[in-house]
Design a protein around this motif. Structure first.
Motif: not given
Length: 156
Positions: A7-33
């Protein structure tokens, strides 16, 4: 030692704000990765939470990944649970870290289901207790100071 998952937990601080623009795009990108990492996704869900953070959960045969993105804080917390003794969850997160481009990360890796010979599952805790006499003495000093300051104020 025999374990059943990592099990891994990751906290990421001061992330680039462009990643947060669209929930569905973010979900699709993570799914693709994940699919690029040869992980077959069984189900996934995403939700905009009442406090305006994005929650994403992906379930696959080997485990799950959850991501909570907080746009206002530029913060992402995520975890991956992989049900394999020799799993390498940090490899799964390398591409997710590249997506969010955090300035700072904190990562914790846990071995889950340790069925080794030492089955003592007691948590290790450390408690610091001040002697009662010290607390009592401190309390009396505070009371004396307050009483003195009240009498000084009345005398003025």
């Amino acid at each position: 030692m025999s374990i059943i998952a990592r099990h891994i937990t990751v906290d990421m601080y001061k992330c680039k704000t462009a990643c947060f623009d669209d929930m569905y795009a973010l979900q699709a990108t993570i799914k693709t990765l994940l699919q690029e990492s040869n992980i077959e996704i069984l189900s996934f869900a995403s939700q905009m939470m009442p406090d305006d953070h994005i929650a994403i959960a992906l379930l696959f045969e080997e485990g799950h990944i959850t991501v909570h993105a907080f746009p206002d804080l530029q913060y992402v917390s995520a975890d991956a649970f992989l049900c394999e003794e020799d799993a390498a969850p940090e490899q799964v997160f390398s591409s997710i870290k590249k997506l969010f481009k955090p300035e700072k990360t904190k990562t914790t890796i846990l071995k889950r289901g340790d069925f080794g010979t030492n089955t003592d599952m007691k948590p290790k805790t450390k408690t610091k207790v001040a002697p009662l006499r010290r607390i009592h003495n401190t309390g009396s000093k505070v009371v004396k100071m307050l009483t003195k300051s009240k009498s000084d104020t009345k005398n003025k």
